[in-house]
Design an enzyme around this catalytic site. Structure first.
Site, PDB file in Angstrom:
ATOM      1  CG  ASP A   1      -2.021  -0.993   1.169  1.00 18.35           C
ATOM      2  OD1 ASP A   1      -2.387  -1.397   0.052  1.00 18.35           O
ATOM      3  OD2 ASP A   1      -2.548  -1.366   2.231  1.00 18.35           O
ATOM      4  CE1 TYR A  20       3.489  -6.707   4.102  1.00 15.96           C
ATOM      5  CE2 TYR A  20       2.733  -8.901   4.677  1.00 15.96           C
ATOM      6  CZ  TYR A  20       3.048  -7.957   3.727  1.00 15.96           C
ATOM      7  OH  TYR A  20       2.924  -8.270   2.394  1.00 15.96           O
ATOM      8  CG  ASP A  38      -5.566   2.906   4.601  1.00 13.60           C
ATOM      9  OD1 ASP A  38      -6.242   3.953   4.603  1.00 13.60           O
ATOM     10  OD2 ASP A  38      -4.983   2.504   3.585  1.00 13.60           O
ATOM     11  NE  ARG A  97      -5.319  -1.801   2.366  1.00  9.07           N
ATOM     12  CZ  ARG A  97      -5.996  -1.304   1.357  1.00  9.07           C
ATOM     13  NH1 ARG A  97      -6.922  -0.406   1.549  1.00  9.07           N
ATOM     14  NH2 ARG A  97      -5.714  -1.687   0.143  1.00  9.07           N
TER      15      ARG A  97
END
Length: 182
Positions: free
Chosen positions: A39, A67, A81, A177
């Site tokens: 993203d 992540y 998000d 997300r």
């Protein structure tokens, strides 16, 4: 060198396509691709393949990825998000740590996860985010993903929100997300 890979530490604010464009210019070739979309707000490692290296990118995308992220409870957004327009907010400062840990633990394993409507997933040949920007409202179908690790590193109860720092190891196609939204 005309074929190979580049490991790029992607800065926030750039799309994966922006990084590819920089790679094309720097390498002097149009044949550049990436191993998985990050993203725009995400920072971290993005692997680029160039020349014949683009043919091998499929083998990189098949592996697990890790992540680190911060989930903020208390608001839902159109993009799932922090960059999206807030649709609804609530006081989430009193959510109990035990409940946070219980809910996140249910996401470990092979699960059906629904990507954000504002994602790069193609719907009828168009990117979902383009359809949302055109005013269309829809939900994407859930997809099977595997989350092998989801550790809670810290929980902070603030004035009206709760922040949760997590570390996730997951299969390709997992949306961090979406974990936050769910």
């Amino acid at each position: 060198m005309s074929d190979g890979f580049l490991v790029v530490d992607k800065a926030g604010g750039m799309t994966s396509h922006d990084v590819v464009a920089v790679g094309r210019k720097a390498l002097g070739t149009r044949k550049v691709g990436h191993a998985g979309t990050l993203d725009p707000m995400a920072t971290g490692i993005l692997v680029l393949g160039f020349g014949n290296g683009t043919r091998l990118l499929q083998y990189i995308t098949d592996g697990d990825k890790s992540y680190a992220a911060t989930i903020v409870l208390g608001a839902s957004t159109v993009t799932d998000d922090s960059e999206g327009e807030v649709l609804e907010s609530t006081d989430a400062s009193k959510v109990e740590d035990a409940e946070i840990n219980r809910v996140l633990a249910t996401m470990v394993g092979t699960i059906a996860q629904r990507p954000s409507s504002v994602s790069a997933v193609k719907v009828g040949g168009e990117r979902a985010y383009d359809r949302v920007r055109a005013g269309e409202t829809f939900e994407l179908a859930a997809r099977e993903v595997t989350i092998t690790q989801l550790d809670v590193l810290a929980i902070r109860h603030l004035q009206s929100t709760t922040e949760i720092d997590i570390e996730v190891t997951c299969s390709a196609g997992t949306y961090i997300r979406s974990i936050a939204r769910d």
